[in-house]
Design a protein around this motif. Structure first.
Motif, PDB file in Angstrom:
ATOM      1  N   ARG A   5       0.836  -1.210   0.000  1.00 46.12           N
ATOM      2  CA  ARG A   5       0.000   0.000   0.000  1.00 46.12           C
ATOM      3  C   ARG A   5       0.873   1.263   0.000  1.00 46.12           C
ATOM      4  NH1 ARG A   5      -3.126  -2.855   3.754  1.00 46.12           N
ATOM      5  NH2 ARG A   5      -2.215  -1.662   5.462  1.00 46.12           N
ATOM      6  N   GLU A   6       1.943   1.229   0.805  1.00 48.11           N
ATOM      7  CA  GLU A   6       2.841   2.392   0.844  1.00 48.11           C
ATOM      8  C   GLU A   6       3.528   2.589  -0.499  1.00 48.11           C
ATOM      9  OE1 GLU A   6       6.890   3.961   3.069  1.00 48.11           O
ATOM     10  OE2 GLU A   6       5.573   2.572   4.146  1.00 48.11           O
ATOM     11  N   LEU A   7       3.981   1.501  -1.100  1.00 46.48           N
ATOM     12  CA  LEU A   7       4.632   1.575  -2.404  1.00 46.48           C
ATOM     13  C   LEU A   7       3.672   2.154  -3.440  1.00 46.48           C
ATOM     14  CD1 LEU A   7       7.160   0.886  -4.067  1.00 46.48           C
ATOM     15  CD2 LEU A   7       6.197  -1.389  -4.422  1.00 46.48           C
ATOM     16  N   GLU A   8       2.436   1.673  -3.404  1.00 50.64           N
ATOM     17  CA  GLU A   8       1.418   2.158  -4.342  1.00 50.64           C
ATOM     18  C   GLU A   8       1.133   3.648  -4.121  1.00 50.64           C
ATOM     19  OE1 GLU A   8      -2.622   0.280  -6.235  1.00 50.64           O
ATOM     20  OE2 GLU A   8      -2.278   0.023  -4.087  1.00 50.64           O
ATOM     21  N   SER A   9       1.127   4.082  -2.872  1.00 54.00           N
ATOM     22  CA  SER A   9       0.855   5.498  -2.581  1.00 54.00           C
ATOM     23  C   SER A   9       1.978   6.414  -3.071  1.00 54.00           C
ATOM     24  CB  SER A   9       0.636   5.692  -1.077  1.00 54.00           C
ATOM     25  OG  SER A   9       1.864   5.604  -0.379  1.00 54.00           O
ATOM     26  N   LEU A  10       3.147   5.858  -3.278  1.00 58.11           N
ATOM     27  CA  LEU A  10       4.290   6.656  -3.732  1.00 58.11           C
ATOM     28  C   LEU A  10       4.468   6.626  -5.251  1.00 58.11           C
ATOM     29  CD1 LEU A  10       6.798   5.717  -0.899  1.00 58.11           C
ATOM     30  CD2 LEU A  10       5.493   7.836  -1.151  1.00 58.11           C
ATOM     31  N   SER A  11       3.554   5.923  -5.937  1.00 54.80           N
ATOM     32  CA  SER A  11       3.576   5.899  -7.394  1.00 54.80           C
ATOM     33  C   SER A  11       3.367   7.318  -7.917  1.00 54.80           C
ATOM     34  CB  SER A  11       2.462   4.977  -7.904  1.00 54.80           C
ATOM     35  OG  SER A  11       2.479   4.933  -9.312  1.00 54.80           O
ATOM     36  N   LYS A  12       4.122   7.696  -8.902  1.00 50.49           N
ATOM     37  CA  LYS A  12       4.107   9.034  -9.516  1.00 50.49           C
ATOM     38  C   LYS A  12       4.716  10.100  -8.605  1.00 50.49           C
ATOM     39  CE  LYS A  12      -0.015   8.225 -12.312  1.00 50.49           C
ATOM     40  NZ  LYS A  12      -1.391   8.648 -12.575  1.00 50.49           N
ATOM     41  N   ILE A  13       5.024   9.760  -7.350  1.00 49.32           N
ATOM     42  CA  ILE A  13       5.651  10.727  -6.444  1.00 49.32           C
ATOM     43  C   ILE A  13       7.151  10.455  -6.368  1.00 49.32           C
ATOM     44  CG2 ILE A  13       5.757  11.575  -4.061  1.00 49.32           C
ATOM     45  CD1 ILE A  13       2.758  10.754  -3.825  1.00 49.32           C
ATOM     46  N   VAL A  48       7.096   0.880 -12.841  1.00 48.56           N
ATOM     47  CA  VAL A  48       7.944   0.149 -11.899  1.00 48.56           C
ATOM     48  C   VAL A  48       7.112  -0.284 -10.694  1.00 48.56           C
ATOM     49  CG1 VAL A  48       9.942   0.324 -10.362  1.00 48.56           C
ATOM     50  CG2 VAL A  48      10.048   1.315 -12.654  1.00 48.56           C
ATOM     51  N   VAL A  49       6.249   0.598 -10.222  1.00 48.48           N
ATOM     52  CA  VAL A  49       5.390   0.276  -9.082  1.00 48.48           C
ATOM     53  C   VAL A  49       4.459  -0.880  -9.446  1.00 48.48           C
ATOM     54  CG1 VAL A  49       3.519   1.113  -7.591  1.00 48.48           C
ATOM     55  CG2 VAL A  49       5.529   2.548  -8.024  1.00 48.48           C
ATOM     56  N   ASN A  50       3.841  -0.839 -10.630  1.00 46.26           N
ATOM     57  CA  ASN A  50       2.936  -1.914 -11.039  1.00 46.26           C
ATOM     58  C   ASN A  50       3.668  -3.250 -11.133  1.00 46.26           C
ATOM     59  OD1 ASN A  50       0.695  -0.257 -11.136  1.00 46.26           O
ATOM     60  ND2 ASN A  50       0.931   0.222 -13.312  1.00 46.26           N
TER      61      ASN A  50
END
Length: 189
Positions: free
Chosen positions: A13-21, A27-29
């Motif tokens: 969830r944390e990794l997903e929340s940092l997508s585009k940030i 890479v996140v996907n």
């Protein structure tokens, strides 16, 4: 800064929340797909298993003079102890008048005395993690909760007397005294 481990779900969830940030969305996907079925094993051992690991361990986690564990390893053990609760108490033994001893007998002899004291602690407290912190302070992490009122053996008292040193010791309950890091312990030294 040290952070406790997260669950796989929380980390994803944390990794997903940092997508585009912080991270590129592709890479996140890919990471989410690759890591979604990962299983974390809680039973891990940081003790060295091979000869090379042993040498690396000695380099990072052993005191050069006494060959006891050092502050770096104490910090690691205390952080892990916050979750696994293996160690219940900390016994701190502090030697005093060591500067006078070194001036009178030499630094080399002082180092030899520290080595002998470390050996004595290891002999008296088998299967106990023993650390040299600062110059003349030793921390022993104890697994049992029994009352250690007689824990300082006559051998230690005789050693200290023959070396013309003084010492004191204190026992702290890791849970009751809220000790989870070396910084917590340092306040008590």
């Amino acid at each position: 800064m040290y952070k406790h481990k997260k669950s796989v779900e929380s980390a994803l969830r944390e990794l997903e929340s940092l997508s585009k940030i912080h991270y590129h969305p592709k890479v996140v996907n890919a990471a989410l797909k690759a890591l979604s079925s990962i299983e974390i094993i809680d039973d891990f051992n940081q003790a060295p298993l091979t000869e090379i690991e042993q040498q690396r361990f000695v380099y990072f986690y052993k005191d050069a003079v006494t060959e006891l564990y050092n502050v770096k390893f104490l910090e690691t053990v205390l952080k892990n102890n916050s979750t696994d609760k293996r160690y219940k108490k900390a016994l701190i033994v502090s030697l005093h008048k060591f500067d006078i001893y070194n001036k009178k007998h030499s630094w080399e002899r002082g180092d030899e005395t520290l080595k002998k004291f470390a050996y004595l602690l290891c002999k008296l407290f088998k299967d106990t993690l023993i650390f040299r912190v600062r110059a003349n302070d030793f921390v022993l992490l104890l697994q049992n909760k029994a009352n250690e009122s007689n824990i300082i053996d006559e051998e230690i008292k005789n050693f200290i007397k023959s070396a013309e040193l003084e010492f004191d010791f204190n026992i702290y309950d890791l849970k009751d005294d809220d000790i989870h890091s070396y910084d917590d312990l340092k306040k008590l030294l």
